[in-house]
Structures are given as structure tokens and as C-alpha cells.
Design a protein around this motif. Sequence first.
Motif, PDB file in Angstrom:
ATOM      1  N   LEU A 102      -0.471   8.710 -34.815  1.00  0.00           N
ATOM      2  CA  LEU A 102      -1.316   8.498 -33.637  1.00  0.00           C
ATOM      3  C   LEU A 102      -1.663   7.016 -33.523  1.00  0.00           C
ATOM      4  O   LEU A 102      -1.975   6.361 -34.522  1.00  0.00           O
ATOM      5  CB  LEU A 102      -2.594   9.332 -33.777  1.00  0.00           C
ATOM      6  N   GLU A 103      -1.566   6.497 -32.319  1.00  0.00           N
ATOM      7  CA  GLU A 103      -1.907   5.095 -32.062  1.00  0.00           C
ATOM      8  C   GLU A 103      -2.783   5.009 -30.821  1.00  0.00           C
ATOM      9  O   GLU A 103      -2.507   5.664 -29.825  1.00  0.00           O
ATOM     10  CB  GLU A 103      -0.625   4.269 -31.836  1.00  0.00           C
ATOM     11  N   VAL A 104      -3.836   4.196 -30.897  1.00  0.00           N
ATOM     12  CA  VAL A 104      -4.701   4.008 -29.729  1.00  0.00           C
ATOM     13  C   VAL A 104      -4.611   2.553 -29.279  1.00  0.00           C
ATOM     14  O   VAL A 104      -4.402   1.659 -30.101  1.00  0.00           O
ATOM     15  CB  VAL A 104      -6.179   4.381 -30.015  1.00  0.00           C
ATOM     16  N   MET A 105      -4.757   2.334 -27.980  1.00  0.00           N
ATOM     17  CA  MET A 105      -4.662   0.967 -27.467  1.00  0.00           C
ATOM     18  C   MET A 105      -6.030   0.294 -27.550  1.00  0.00           C
ATOM     19  O   MET A 105      -7.018   0.807 -27.031  1.00  0.00           O
ATOM     20  CB  MET A 105      -4.153   0.973 -26.035  1.00  0.00           C
ATOM     21  N   GLY A 106      -6.055  -0.829 -28.224  1.00  0.00           N
ATOM     22  CA  GLY A 106      -7.291  -1.609 -28.312  1.00  0.00           C
ATOM     23  C   GLY A 106      -7.464  -2.457 -27.064  1.00  0.00           C
ATOM     24  O   GLY A 106      -6.614  -2.470 -26.174  1.00  0.00           O
ATOM     25  N   LYS A 107      -8.592  -3.173 -27.004  1.00  0.00           N
ATOM     26  CA  LYS A 107      -8.924  -3.985 -25.835  1.00  0.00           C
ATOM     27  C   LYS A 107      -7.856  -5.028 -25.519  1.00  0.00           C
ATOM     28  O   LYS A 107      -7.610  -5.357 -24.358  1.00  0.00           O
ATOM     29  CB  LYS A 107     -10.252  -4.708 -26.083  1.00  0.00           C
ATOM     30  N   SER A 108      -7.217  -5.560 -26.582  1.00  0.00           N
ATOM     31  CA  SER A 108      -6.223  -6.623 -26.392  1.00  0.00           C
ATOM     32  C   SER A 108      -4.943  -6.072 -25.772  1.00  0.00           C
ATOM     33  O   SER A 108      -4.061  -6.841 -25.383  1.00  0.00           O
ATOM     34  CB  SER A 108      -5.894  -7.240 -27.743  1.00  0.00           C
ATOM     35  N   GLY A 109      -4.819  -4.733 -25.708  1.00  0.00           N
ATOM     36  CA  GLY A 109      -3.620  -4.142 -25.116  1.00  0.00           C
ATOM     37  C   GLY A 109      -2.571  -3.785 -26.152  1.00  0.00           C
ATOM     38  O   GLY A 109      -1.520  -3.254 -25.808  1.00  0.00           O
ATOM     39  N   SER A 110      -2.838  -4.072 -27.436  1.00  0.00           N
ATOM     40  CA  SER A 110      -1.846  -3.663 -28.440  1.00  0.00           C
ATOM     41  C   SER A 110      -2.305  -2.376 -29.131  1.00  0.00           C
ATOM     42  O   SER A 110      -3.500  -2.073 -29.202  1.00  0.00           O
ATOM     43  CB  SER A 110      -1.598  -4.781 -29.450  1.00  0.00           C
ATOM     44  N   PHE A 111      -1.331  -1.642 -29.640  1.00  0.00           N
ATOM     45  CA  PHE A 111      -1.637  -0.356 -30.273  1.00  0.00           C
ATOM     46  C   PHE A 111      -2.150  -0.554 -31.701  1.00  0.00           C
ATOM     47  O   PHE A 111      -1.673  -1.417 -32.422  1.00  0.00           O
ATOM     48  CB  PHE A 111      -0.393   0.537 -30.293  1.00  0.00           C
ATOM     49  N   VAL A 112      -3.122   0.262 -32.058  1.00  0.00           N
ATOM     50  CA  VAL A 112      -3.688   0.271 -33.402  1.00  0.00           C
ATOM     51  C   VAL A 112      -3.405   1.645 -34.011  1.00  0.00           C
ATOM     52  O   VAL A 112      -3.672   2.661 -33.376  1.00  0.00           O
ATOM     53  CB  VAL A 112      -5.226   0.044 -33.328  1.00  0.00           C
ATOM     54  N   ALA A 113      -2.830   1.666 -35.206  1.00  0.00           N
ATOM     55  CA  ALA A 113      -2.529   2.944 -35.857  1.00  0.00           C
ATOM     56  C   ALA A 113      -3.821   3.618 -36.291  1.00  0.00           C
ATOM     57  O   ALA A 113      -4.723   2.974 -36.817  1.00  0.00           O
ATOM     58  CB  ALA A 113      -1.632   2.707 -37.071  1.00  0.00           C
ATOM     59  N   VAL A 114      -3.914   4.915 -36.054  1.00  0.00           N
ATOM     60  CA  VAL A 114      -5.061   5.694 -36.524  1.00  0.00           C
ATOM     61  C   VAL A 114      -4.614   6.398 -37.808  1.00  0.00           C
ATOM     62  O   VAL A 114      -3.857   7.362 -37.767  1.00  0.00           O
ATOM     63  CB  VAL A 114      -5.507   6.729 -35.470  1.00  0.00           C
ATOM     64  N   ASP A 115      -5.045   5.881 -38.938  1.00  0.00           N
ATOM     65  CA  ASP A 115      -4.612   6.462 -40.212  1.00  0.00           C
ATOM     66  C   ASP A 115      -5.315   7.786 -40.459  1.00  0.00           C
ATOM     67  O   ASP A 115      -6.495   7.928 -40.135  1.00  0.00           O
ATOM     68  CB  ASP A 115      -4.920   5.491 -41.357  1.00  0.00           C
ATOM     69  N   PRO A 116      -4.601   8.745 -41.048  1.00  0.00           N
ATOM     70  CA  PRO A 116      -5.239  10.024 -41.373  1.00  0.00           C
ATOM     71  C   PRO A 116      -6.446   9.825 -42.291  1.00  0.00           C
ATOM     72  O   PRO A 116      -6.438   8.940 -43.137  1.00  0.00           O
ATOM     73  CB  PRO A 116      -4.131  10.803 -42.106  1.00  0.00           C
ATOM     74  N   TRP A 117      -7.458  10.635 -42.087  1.00  0.00           N
ATOM     75  CA  TRP A 117      -8.660  10.596 -42.925  1.00  0.00           C
ATOM     76  C   TRP A 117      -9.183  12.032 -42.999  1.00  0.00           C
ATOM     77  O   TRP A 117      -9.954  12.468 -42.138  1.00  0.00           O
ATOM     78  CB  TRP A 117      -9.693   9.652 -42.315  1.00  0.00           C
ATOM     79  N   PRO A 118      -8.729  12.780 -44.024  1.00  0.00           N
ATOM     80  CA  PRO A 118      -9.043  14.209 -44.117  1.00  0.00           C
ATOM     81  C   PRO A 118     -10.542  14.484 -44.043  1.00  0.00           C
ATOM     82  O   PRO A 118     -11.344  13.710 -44.573  1.00  0.00           O
ATOM     83  CB  PRO A 118      -8.496  14.594 -45.505  1.00  0.00           C
TER      84      PRO A 118
END
Length: 302
Positions: free
Chosen positions: A191-207
Motif C-alpha cells: 500500500l502506498e499513499v500520496m504525500g503532500k509533495s505528490g510522491s508516494f510513501v510506502a505504508v509498512d505493515p504494522w500488526p
Amino acid sequence: MVAGSRIPVIDLQDFPAQSPELVKACEEWGCFRIVNHGNILPASLMSEMKRVVGSLLDLPPEIKRRNTDVIAGSGYMAPSQINPLYEALGLYDMASYQAVDAFCTQLNASPSQRETIVRYAQAVHELIMDIGQKLAEGLGLAGVLFEGWPCQFRINKYNFTPETVGSSGVQIHTDSGFLTILQDDEGVGGLEVMGKSGSFVAVDPWPGTLLLNLGDMAAAWSNGRLCNVKHRVQCKEATTRLSIASFLLGPKEATVEPPPELVDSEHPQLYVPFTYEDYRKLRLSTKLQAGEALALVRTSNS
Ligand SMILES: O=C(O)CCC(=O)C(=O)O
Ligand SMILES: [Fe+2]
């Protein structure tokens, strides 16, 4: 607090102290993780539900196809040309016992699977209302604002293989509703979300934690103050990935309009009043899946 990636982390047991952080996360990211939600949705119920979801999505296609749409796109979604690695089962109105029961019957759920699904649906619904309320309070709004807004529920499976590493699992999109609780896979990232700068940030798993996303309704309802986060899923590993999404959509019949506190001469109303249902149809008919359809409902003074 900041996670391995840069997604904000909100401690649900630390309110009202965390209220400014919650509002900031919703304004700047439209996305955050929550921790310490165990009194409403405990980790044990999350893992139990994950097992149930795995077996339901392993059912033969002819059974999965019995999970028909109640509103457009609410039922079974088979792998498609746009998202060939992705399939999902779902139900509209997870606060309704009858709707949850009908979903379980369609899929021949066993009594114990049914019990888990019912408990999970109740808990996640309570949690999404609680977080919506905390957000409204953080914005200085009083009164119960989201009572009666329907929730959609969707369980997602990504059929990742060695050959698909590097390709898309789910295309870039925003969620159309107000607020989403996502139980992302506890081991498989992507899963990746777009930050304010417009680039994607990986959402690392966190059980044991949950990810919250704001959708297009949140942007409209807040008169543009809150961010509808763009996100996508990429195939990073050759393993099946599962996720469980619960969407607080929008008012059932009433139009979406910002509370008067969020409109003034410096912040003129950005969007014409519209119903969630009409907006959902607009997104589907225009195929504008990443929030662009909001531009079609802007007022002339914005
Ligand atoms: O599977 C995920 O992690 C994300 C799913 C998603 O974005 C959705 O269901 O809208
Ligand atoms: Fe999404």
C-alpha cells in the motif's frame, strides 16, 4: 509519534490531548494509523476476522458471484482488465444486522464465521463513529454529525505471484466516502499513499493497528479543509495479500454540506450541495476515480 514510514500515528487512548494531531493528520495527509483501539476492536478479533476473510475469498467463483451488488460496486468484484490481480467481496450497510446476515448466507458462512463477521462489523462500526466524532470535536463542531450515515464493507484479495512483482495491485484512487478504516495485511506490504509533495510513501505493515483514510466526502464536507488521500497498492512480494476495508460513506439521503462553522468570507463554499449517491454515480460514469470528480461539483465562486 511517527511510524517507520512518515504516516502520522494517533493514540486513541490519549484524547483530547491528541485532538490537534488528529486534525493535522487529516488536513496534511488525509491518512493516519491508530493504535490503542483494543477496547473497541481488539487484536484477537482482527486476526480471527483475517482468517475468516481468507477462507471466504478462497471460495469457488460460482459462490463468490452470489455476493451481488446492493449499490453499484458493493458486491463481488472479479479480477478485471484494470486490476487483474485484485478481487473483492463486499456488503452495503454494515450497521444493519440483516445486511450482514444476508452477506453471510450468500457465502455459506459457518456459524462461527458468521459470529466473527457480526462482531467485527459491530466493532468497526463503533470505532469509525468514534473517530468521526473525535475529528468533528477537533474541528470545534458540537453534536452528533455522522449518525445514520451508511457504511460499506469490503474484503480485498491480491493474487500476487513471482511474475507480478512490480506491477499494480489496485490503481491509484481516492475513496469516495468520508472515512475508511483499513485493516491492511499484517505481513505483506504494497500500500502506498500520496504525500503532500505528490510522491508516494510506502505504508509498512504494522500488526494490530489500523489505517484510516479520508475520502472525497471529507474534502467536500469540510469545505476543502481535509485531504482526500490518493493511494494505490503495488505488488512487492509474490504472496497473497488480504485487507479489510470499512467505509463510512456519506449522509443517507441528505445532501453533503459543510457545517456553517467551516464557511466564511475567507472560506467561501467550494462545492454545491450534492448527495453521496449522486456523487458515487458521477465517479462511476466519468471513471474519475482519484478525486477529480470533485472539480465537477465546485461552486462558481470557487
Ligand atoms: O488493500 C489495501 O491496502 C487498500 C485497499 C483500498 O484502498 C480500498 O479498498 O479502497
Ligand atoms: Fe482505497
